[in-house]
Design a protein around this motif. Structure first.
Motif, PDB file in Angstrom:
ATOM      1  N   PRO A  28       0.766  -1.173  -0.072  1.00 39.38           N
ATOM      2  CA  PRO A  28      -0.062   0.016  -0.205  1.00 39.38           C
ATOM      3  C   PRO A  28       0.831   1.279   0.126  1.00 39.38           C
ATOM      4  O   PRO A  28       0.450   2.175  -0.652  1.00 39.38           O
ATOM      5  CB  PRO A  28      -0.886  -0.117   1.153  1.00 39.38           C
ATOM      6  N   VAL A  29       2.002   1.325   0.586  1.00 43.71           N
ATOM      7  CA  VAL A  29       2.862   2.454   0.602  1.00 43.71           C
ATOM      8  C   VAL A  29       3.280   2.812  -0.674  1.00 43.71           C
ATOM      9  O   VAL A  29       3.255   3.751  -1.050  1.00 43.71           O
ATOM     10  CB  VAL A  29       4.017   2.243   1.609  1.00 43.71           C
ATOM     11  N   CYS A  30       3.842   1.843  -1.577  1.00 43.97           N
ATOM     12  CA  CYS A  30       4.345   1.753  -2.942  1.00 43.97           C
ATOM     13  C   CYS A  30       3.083   2.388  -3.875  1.00 43.97           C
ATOM     14  O   CYS A  30       3.178   3.327  -4.655  1.00 43.97           O
ATOM     15  CB  CYS A  30       4.904   0.712  -3.395  1.00 43.97           C
ATOM     16  N   LEU A  31       1.954   1.970  -3.623  1.00 45.19           N
ATOM     17  CA  LEU A  31       0.889   2.108  -4.459  1.00 45.19           C
ATOM     18  C   LEU A  31       0.468   3.604  -4.234  1.00 45.19           C
ATOM     19  O   LEU A  31       0.305   4.285  -5.343  1.00 45.19           O
ATOM     20  CB  LEU A  31      -0.356   1.160  -4.290  1.00 45.19           C
ATOM     21  N   VAL A  32       0.454   4.060  -2.985  1.00 48.34           N
ATOM     22  CA  VAL A  32      -0.154   5.204  -2.814  1.00 48.34           C
ATOM     23  C   VAL A  32       1.046   6.480  -3.332  1.00 48.34           C
ATOM     24  O   VAL A  32       0.968   7.472  -3.881  1.00 48.34           O
ATOM     25  CB  VAL A  32      -0.557   5.504  -1.364  1.00 48.34           C
ATOM     26  N   THR A  33       2.311   6.042  -2.984  1.00 43.49           N
ATOM     27  CA  THR A  33       3.386   6.954  -3.255  1.00 43.49           C
ATOM     28  C   THR A  33       3.384   7.116  -4.900  1.00 43.49           C
ATOM     29  O   THR A  33       3.616   8.207  -5.489  1.00 43.49           O
ATOM     30  CB  THR A  33       4.574   6.452  -3.023  1.00 43.49           C
ATOM     31  N   TRP A  34       3.246   5.940  -5.585  1.00 50.16           N
ATOM     32  CA  TRP A  34       3.181   5.963  -7.281  1.00 50.16           C
ATOM     33  C   TRP A  34       2.023   6.704  -7.772  1.00 50.16           C
ATOM     34  O   TRP A  34       2.341   7.517  -8.646  1.00 50.16           O
ATOM     35  CB  TRP A  34       3.193   4.535  -7.483  1.00 50.16           C
ATOM     36  N   LEU A  35       0.877   6.480  -7.347  1.00 48.10           N
ATOM     37  CA  LEU A  35      -0.417   7.068  -7.916  1.00 48.10           C
ATOM     38  C   LEU A  35      -0.774   8.360  -7.186  1.00 48.10           C
ATOM     39  O   LEU A  35      -1.440   9.167  -8.071  1.00 48.10           O
ATOM     40  CB  LEU A  35      -1.342   5.805  -7.561  1.00 48.10           C
ATOM     41  N   ILE A  36      -0.449   8.582  -6.066  1.00 45.72           N
ATOM     42  CA  ILE A  36      -0.900   9.812  -5.637  1.00 45.72           C
ATOM     43  C   ILE A  36       0.202  10.849  -5.265  1.00 45.72           C
ATOM     44  O   ILE A  36       0.016  12.096  -5.757  1.00 45.72           O
ATOM     45  CB  ILE A  36      -1.903   9.640  -4.059  1.00 45.72           C
ATOM     46  N   GLY A  37       1.274  10.557  -4.687  1.00 43.21           N
ATOM     47  CA  GLY A  37       2.419  11.238  -4.617  1.00 43.21           C
ATOM     48  C   GLY A  37       3.253  11.057  -3.279  1.00 43.21           C
ATOM     49  O   GLY A  37       2.829  10.044  -2.489  1.00 43.21           O
ATOM     50  N   PRO A  38       4.170  11.729  -3.029  1.00 46.97           N
ATOM     51  CA  PRO A  38       5.094  11.377  -2.217  1.00 46.97           C
ATOM     52  C   PRO A  38       4.417  11.868  -0.780  1.00 46.97           C
ATOM     53  O   PRO A  38       4.968  11.099   0.603  1.00 46.97           O
ATOM     54  CB  PRO A  38       6.503  11.992  -2.429  1.00 46.97           C
ATOM     55  N   ARG A  39       3.818  12.748  -0.680  1.00 48.44           N
ATOM     56  CA  ARG A  39       3.243  13.150   0.610  1.00 48.44           C
ATOM     57  C   ARG A  39       2.367  12.544   1.302  1.00 48.44           C
ATOM     58  O   ARG A  39       2.512  11.750   2.481  1.00 48.44           O
ATOM     59  CB  ARG A  39       2.658  14.660   0.479  1.00 48.44           C
ATOM     60  N   TRP A  40       1.374  11.604   0.422  1.00 52.63           N
ATOM     61  CA  TRP A  40       0.700  10.538   1.009  1.00 52.63           C
ATOM     62  C   TRP A  40       1.316   9.199   1.321  1.00 52.63           C
ATOM     63  O   TRP A  40       0.951   8.468   2.088  1.00 52.63           O
ATOM     64  CB  TRP A  40      -0.541  10.450   0.113  1.00 52.63           C
ATOM     65  N   GLY A  41       2.502   9.071   0.305  1.00 52.14           N
ATOM     66  CA  GLY A  41       3.283   7.969   0.852  1.00 52.14           C
ATOM     67  C   GLY A  41       3.987   7.948   2.052  1.00 52.14           C
ATOM     68  O   GLY A  41       3.975   6.921   2.594  1.00 52.14           O
ATOM     69  N   TYR A  42       4.279   9.217   2.345  1.00 57.33           N
ATOM     70  CA  TYR A  42       5.134   9.313   3.763  1.00 57.33           C
ATOM     71  C   TYR A  42       4.234   9.079   4.793  1.00 57.33           C
ATOM     72  O   TYR A  42       4.357   8.315   5.645  1.00 57.33           O
ATOM     73  CB  TYR A  42       5.628  10.474   3.983  1.00 57.33           C
ATOM     74  N   PHE A  43       2.804   9.491   4.765  1.00 55.42           N
ATOM     75  CA  PHE A  43       1.731   9.207   5.470  1.00 55.42           C
ATOM     76  C   PHE A  43       1.597   7.734   5.639  1.00 55.42           C
ATOM     77  O   PHE A  43       1.528   7.197   6.883  1.00 55.42           O
ATOM     78  CB  PHE A  43       0.456   9.880   5.180  1.00 55.42           C
ATOM     79  N   MET A  44       1.425   7.035   4.548  1.00 58.23           N
ATOM     80  CA  MET A  44       1.526   5.560   4.781  1.00 58.23           C
ATOM     81  C   MET A  44       2.403   4.787   5.206  1.00 58.23           C
ATOM     82  O   MET A  44       2.121   3.837   5.946  1.00 58.23           O
ATOM     83  CB  MET A  44       1.007   5.090   3.352  1.00 58.23           C
ATOM     84  N   ALA A  45       3.535   5.316   5.098  1.00 56.88           N
ATOM     85  CA  ALA A  45       4.867   4.780   5.586  1.00 56.88           C
ATOM     86  C   ALA A  45       4.702   4.870   7.271  1.00 56.88           C
ATOM     87  O   ALA A  45       5.238   3.899   7.717  1.00 56.88           O
ATOM     88  CB  ALA A  45       6.028   5.324   5.250  1.00 56.88           C
ATOM     89  N   VAL A  46       4.389   6.109   7.663  1.00 62.12           N
ATOM     90  CA  VAL A  46       4.393   6.526   9.096  1.00 62.12           C
ATOM     91  C   VAL A  46       3.221   5.548   9.682  1.00 62.12           C
ATOM     92  O   VAL A  46       3.395   5.018  10.803  1.00 62.12           O
ATOM     93  CB  VAL A  46       4.091   7.940   9.383  1.00 62.12           C
TER      94      VAL A  46
END
Length: 70
Positions: free
Chosen positions: A48-66
């Motif tokens: 899910p972290v990679c999906l969000v980072t790839w499709l939405i952007g790094p800001r939401w990817g950081y959120f999912m990683a945290v």
């Protein structure tokens, strides 16, 4: 097959991707919690972290990683 999955995901709205990824993260966390330390699910948190980072952007990817680290 991968091309159709990629085009399907790219056509979705950002909030659909985000909600789906959060639900996937919760499901992985639940399975990780009920299996205990016998099985390691660390790798699956990346999906899910990679999906969000790839499709939405790094800001939401950081959120999912945290969120997956907690």
């Amino acid at each position: 097959m991968l091309k159709s999955a990629r085009s399907f995901l790219e056509r979705q709205s950002w909030w659909v991707i985000l909600v789906g990824s959060i639900l996937l993260l919760v499901l992985i966390g639940y399975i990780d919690a009920i299996t205990g330390p016998e099985m390691n699910f660390s790798f699956f948190y990346l999906v899910p972290v990679c999906l969000v980072t790839w499709l939405i952007g790094p800001r939401w990817g950081y959120f999912m990683a945290v969120a997956s680290a907690g």
